[in-house]
Enzyme design. Sequence first.
Site, PDB file in Angstrom:
ATOM      1  N   GLU A 111       0.865  -1.012   0.005  1.00  0.00           N
ATOM      2  CA  GLU A 111      -0.209   0.022  -0.247  1.00  0.00           C
ATOM      3  C   GLU A 111       1.310   1.496  -0.105  1.00  0.00           C
ATOM      4  O   GLU A 111       0.582   2.233   0.715  1.00  0.00           O
ATOM      5  CB  GLU A 111      -1.033   0.092   0.997  1.00  0.00           C
ATOM      6  CG  GLU A 111      -1.599  -1.675   1.241  1.00  0.00           C
ATOM      7  CD  GLU A 111      -3.286  -0.931   2.576  1.00  0.00           C
ATOM      8  OE1 GLU A 111      -3.316  -0.225   3.438  1.00  0.00           O
ATOM      9  OE2 GLU A 111      -3.558  -2.085   2.763  1.00  0.00           O
TER      10      GLU A 111
ATOM     11  N   GLU B 182      -6.419 -10.535  -1.722  1.00  0.00           N
ATOM     12  CA  GLU B 182      -6.569 -10.304   0.442  1.00  0.00           C
ATOM     13  C   GLU B 182      -8.646 -10.502  -0.479  1.00  0.00           C
ATOM     14  O   GLU B 182      -9.393  -9.815   0.633  1.00  0.00           O
ATOM     15  CB  GLU B 182      -6.956  -9.309   0.935  1.00  0.00           C
ATOM     16  CG  GLU B 182      -5.195  -9.714   0.751  1.00  0.00           C
ATOM     17  CD  GLU B 182      -4.599  -8.118   1.544  1.00  0.00           C
ATOM     18  OE1 GLU B 182      -5.478  -7.511   2.517  1.00  0.00           O
ATOM     19  OE2 GLU B 182      -4.107  -8.069   2.175  1.00  0.00           O
TER      20      GLU B 182
HETATM   21  C1  XIL Z   1      -6.130  -6.169   8.771  1.00  0.00           C
HETATM   22  C2  XIL Z   1      -6.581  -7.839   9.466  1.00  0.00           C
HETATM   23  O1  XIL Z   1      -7.517  -8.517   8.567  1.00  0.00           O
HETATM   24  C3  XIL Z   1      -7.425  -7.574  10.451  1.00  0.00           C
HETATM   25  O2  XIL Z   1      -7.193  -7.727  11.484  1.00  0.00           O
HETATM   26  C4  XIL Z   1      -5.818  -5.933  11.442  1.00  0.00           C
HETATM   27  O3  XIL Z   1      -6.936  -5.641  12.731  1.00  0.00           O
HETATM   28  C5  XIL Z   1      -6.335  -5.091  10.308  1.00  0.00           C
HETATM   29  O4  XIL Z   1      -5.233  -5.562   9.084  1.00  0.00           O
HETATM   30  N1  XIL Z   1      -4.480  -4.935   3.938  1.00  0.00           N
HETATM   31  C6  XIL Z   1      -3.825  -5.812   4.244  1.00  0.00           C
HETATM   32  C7  XIL Z   1      -4.575  -6.417   5.158  1.00  0.00           C
HETATM   33  O5  XIL Z   1      -2.885  -5.595   3.469  1.00  0.00           O
HETATM   34  O6  XIL Z   1      -3.060  -7.280   6.150  1.00  0.00           O
HETATM   35  C8  XIL Z   1      -5.355  -6.038   6.128  1.00  0.00           C
HETATM   36  O7  XIL Z   1      -5.835  -6.856   7.317  1.00  0.00           O
HETATM   37  C9  XIL Z   1      -6.112  -5.555   4.909  1.00  0.00           C
HETATM   38  C10 XIL Z   1      -6.232  -4.889   3.883  1.00  0.00           C
END
Ligand code: XIL
Length: 336
Positions: free
Chosen positions: A133, A240
């Site tokens: 990101e 994701e």
């Molecule tokens: C999220 C997790 O799912 C949560 O449990 C945590 O509180 C915050 O992070 N983008 C990403 C992930 O790359 O690492 C994130 O995961 C969601 C958004």
Amino acid sequence: TDIRGLKDFYKNYFSVGVAVGKSSLNGEEATLIKKQYNSITAENDMKMEMIQPVEGKFNWATADSIVNFGIKNNIGIRGHNLCWHEQAPEWFFVGKDGKEVSKDVLLQRLKTHIDAIVGRYKGKIYAWDVVNEAIDDDSTKYLRNSKWYKICGEDFIIKAFEYAHAADPSAKLYYNDYNTERPEKRERLYKLLKSLKEKGVPIDGVGLQAHWSLQEPTEQELVTAVEKYSSLGLNIQFTELDISIYPWEKNKRAKRLGESDQFTSELEAQQMAKYKMVFDVFRRYKDVITNVTFWNISDRRTWLDSYPVPGRKNYPLLFDAQLKPKKAYWEVINFK
Ligand code: XIL
């Protein structure tokens, strides 16, 4: 009941993964993981603040147990992540004098961190999200003005890839981001990936997070993104995936406007159609897509239950709260 899972239906296409934590390594969730998936990602346990909360104090226990679960069950492990502006402990950026560190010091700390984690799991983790990101949310700006960027400029991205490659030359390395099918983000991400390739940075692919909704991306946006990124000679992993029942732009106010958070049959039908569309596209582009990973196991608990609206229930995955396949699941596996 069928003994086959997503990984079996997709074995000629790409590996299929899921984000996990310590509690999913036992009991019925573990049973589901072993049946359905051939890749796992730590939802949180390999992030900077979890691995090295204090300088020089490494916390390996949970990450090790996830890696061992994968190895024991013949499930590949995706590493997430090595450098991010979130879940990065403050100590990285602060010197003994309490002042912000120099670029040299910060890069040295980044190298030490990456050497430790990538080195520990060398040969065991097949892919790493190296930088997460780094592009700004403001579409008129390019890179995010994080501490990493403020102190190091664009070099933190380049160096992170170089450190990771040196620590495990066989691991595939990814740049990972969200909203990557939106035209404004797509152009900026393309620019970043192109510049990394031109500089000879050891990057293998791009991770598209795929935190999607019933509204987006459209099929055309998805196809355009896949073609554009792969034209750089990069492979693509959807890292994701989830399909929220709430429109993203209204996310921050939806519940307060009194909208229901029930998973109605109408929403279920729309979600089924969306999952069908995206997997149809994924299969068409199997030559460039090497993995698709879901962000959480089932609607029993997903990060979208608390983000971005705390306490607003969401239903974004292929399995319901009883871990039973939803209608969307059957659409995803029933293809010719
Ligand atoms: C999220 C997790 O799912 C949560 O449990 C945590 O509180 C915050 O992070 N983008 C990403 C992930 O790359 O690492 C994130 O995961 C969601 C958004």
